[in-house]
Write a protein that holds these residues in place. Structure first.
Motif, PDB file in Angstrom:
ATOM      1  N   ALA A   1       6.198  43.595 -26.433  1.00  0.00           N
ATOM      2  CA  ALA A   1       5.802  43.102 -25.116  1.00  0.00           C
ATOM      3  C   ALA A   1       6.811  43.518 -24.049  1.00  0.00           C
ATOM      4  N   ALA A   2       8.091  43.384 -24.368  1.00  0.00           N
ATOM      5  CA  ALA A   2       9.134  43.745 -23.399  1.00  0.00           C
ATOM      6  C   ALA A   2       9.036  45.211 -23.010  1.00  0.00           C
ATOM      7  N   ALA A   3       8.837  46.078 -23.994  1.00  0.00           N
ATOM      8  CA  ALA A   3       8.747  47.516 -23.708  1.00  0.00           C
ATOM      9  C   ALA A   3       7.562  47.820 -22.789  1.00  0.00           C
ATOM     10  N   ARG A   4       6.425  47.187 -23.043  1.00  0.00           N
ATOM     11  CA  ARG A   4       5.238  47.448 -22.216  1.00  0.00           C
ATOM     12  C   ARG A   4       5.390  46.829 -20.822  1.00  0.00           C
ATOM     13  N   TYR A   5       5.952  45.626 -20.744  1.00  0.00           N
ATOM     14  CA  TYR A   5       6.176  45.024 -19.430  1.00  0.00           C
ATOM     15  C   TYR A   5       7.117  45.892 -18.603  1.00  0.00           C
ATOM     16  N   GLU A   6       8.178  46.384 -19.235  1.00  0.00           N
ATOM     17  CA  GLU A   6       9.136  47.236 -18.520  1.00  0.00           C
ATOM     18  C   GLU A   6       8.468  48.535 -18.079  1.00  0.00           C
ATOM     19  N   GLU A   7       7.726  49.130 -18.973  1.00  0.00           N
ATOM     20  CA  GLU A   7       7.035  50.396 -18.683  1.00  0.00           C
ATOM     21  C   GLU A   7       6.091  50.267 -17.494  1.00  0.00           C
ATOM     22  N   HIS A   8       5.481  49.097 -17.330  1.00  0.00           N
ATOM     23  CA  HIS A   8       4.489  48.909 -16.273  1.00  0.00           C
ATOM     24  C   HIS A   8       5.014  48.109 -15.088  1.00  0.00           C
ATOM     25  N   GLY A   9       6.319  47.834 -15.071  1.00  0.00           N
ATOM     26  CA  GLY A   9       6.931  47.185 -13.920  1.00  0.00           C
ATOM     27  C   GLY A   9       6.583  45.718 -13.751  1.00  0.00           C
ATOM     28  N   ASP A  10       6.197  45.042 -14.827  1.00  0.00           N
ATOM     29  CA  ASP A  10       5.895  43.610 -14.755  1.00  0.00           C
ATOM     30  C   ASP A  10       7.194  42.845 -14.997  1.00  0.00           C
ATOM     31  N   HIS A  11       7.918  42.577 -13.913  1.00  0.00           N
ATOM     32  CA  HIS A  11       9.235  41.956 -14.014  1.00  0.00           C
ATOM     33  C   HIS A  11       9.162  40.503 -14.483  1.00  0.00           C
ATOM     34  N   ALA A  12       8.130  39.774 -14.054  1.00  0.00           N
ATOM     35  CA  ALA A  12       7.996  38.375 -14.483  1.00  0.00           C
ATOM     36  C   ALA A  12       7.767  38.307 -15.992  1.00  0.00           C
ATOM     37  N   GLY A  13       6.880  39.149 -16.505  1.00  0.00           N
ATOM     38  CA  GLY A  13       6.628  39.182 -17.941  1.00  0.00           C
ATOM     39  C   GLY A  13       7.863  39.603 -18.709  1.00  0.00           C
ATOM     40  N   LEU A  14       8.545  40.619 -18.207  1.00  0.00           N
ATOM     41  CA  LEU A  14       9.754  41.111 -18.850  1.00  0.00           C
ATOM     42  C   LEU A  14      10.838  40.030 -18.884  1.00  0.00           C
ATOM     43  N   ASP A  15      11.039  39.331 -17.774  1.00  0.00           N
ATOM     44  CA  ASP A  15      12.042  38.254 -17.724  1.00  0.00           C
ATOM     45  C   ASP A  15      11.709  37.135 -18.720  1.00  0.00           C
ATOM     46  N   ARG A  16      10.433  36.783 -18.783  1.00  0.00           N
ATOM     47  CA  ARG A  16       9.993  35.707 -19.686  1.00  0.00           C
ATOM     48  C   ARG A  16      10.261  36.091 -21.151  1.00  0.00           C
ATOM     49  N   VAL A  17       9.923  37.325 -21.503  1.00  0.00           N
ATOM     50  CA  VAL A  17      10.095  37.787 -22.884  1.00  0.00           C
ATOM     51  C   VAL A  17      11.576  37.943 -23.218  1.00  0.00           C
TER      52      VAL A  17
END
Length: 193
Positions: free
Chosen positions: A168-184
């Motif tokens: 999940a972190a890799a995909r959130y980072e790849e797509h610029g979803d900072h909220a998702g990345l921070d949560r994960v």
């Protein structure tokens, strides 16, 4: 998702649209509605007789389509096999619509998780992750992997939880979803990463 599929197929069948592809989708819907009726559901109307066998009527009105979709979803929530069949119904006949099938599985997985049935949720989310991977749907894959990580957490499987959180972190980072990345990342930190 299921309501949209029921409405699309019923409308196409009634108008004669879709050719062979439409006929196959209609047959799938007939089969699912027949199984729903056989299971005691009222999600299918009386229908017509075809070769001595009563077939459910395709839902025509919006209330009929809603009732049919709700019955299919209800049965899918109680049976992983039926859930796979409903998701397959959402696919194009050639299996080319993995994204929508993945969304159906994702919705079913979330519903099972909210109902406290972690094992059925994981079965559905396994299918959602596979479909989103096949489709290349990065953000949806991140959502599915993060939700499946919740199943692993509730089932005390930290290694599997970490693996899904990393995905999940890799995909959130790849797509610029900072909220998702921070949560994960916060959850990974709680796990000692």
């Amino acid at each position: 998702m299921v309501l949209s599929a029921v409405g699309t197929v019923a409308s196409g069948a009634l108008s004669g649209a879709g050719g062979e592809m439409g006929r196959r989708a209609s047959e799938r819907l007939y089969g699912l509605l027949s199984r729903a009726r056989a299971d005691g559901g009222a999600g299918a109307a009386a229908g017509s007789v075809d070769g001595g066998e009563r077939r459910p009527a395709l839902p025509v009105t919006e209330p009929e389509q809603t009732a049919a979709a709700l019955r299919l979803t209800e049965l899918a929530r109680s049976s992983p096999e039926f859930a796979r069949d409903v998701a397959e119904f959402r696919r194009l006949p050639n299996g080319g619509d993995s994204y929508n099938a993945g969304r159906v599985y994702m919705s079913l997985g979330e519903a099972h998780l909210q109902a406290g049935d972690v094992d059925l949720a994981r079965v559905c989310l396994d299918e959602a992750v596979q479909a989103m991977t096949e489709d290349g749907a990065g953000l949806q894959l991140a959502d599915a992997a993060e939700t499946r990580a919740s199943c692993h957490r509730l089932s005390h499987r930290p290694a599997e939880e970490r693996a899904d959180l990393r995905t999940a972190a890799a995909r959130y980072e790849e797509h610029g979803d900072h909220a998702g990345l921070d949560r994960v990342r916060a959850r990974l930190a709680e796990l000692g990463e």
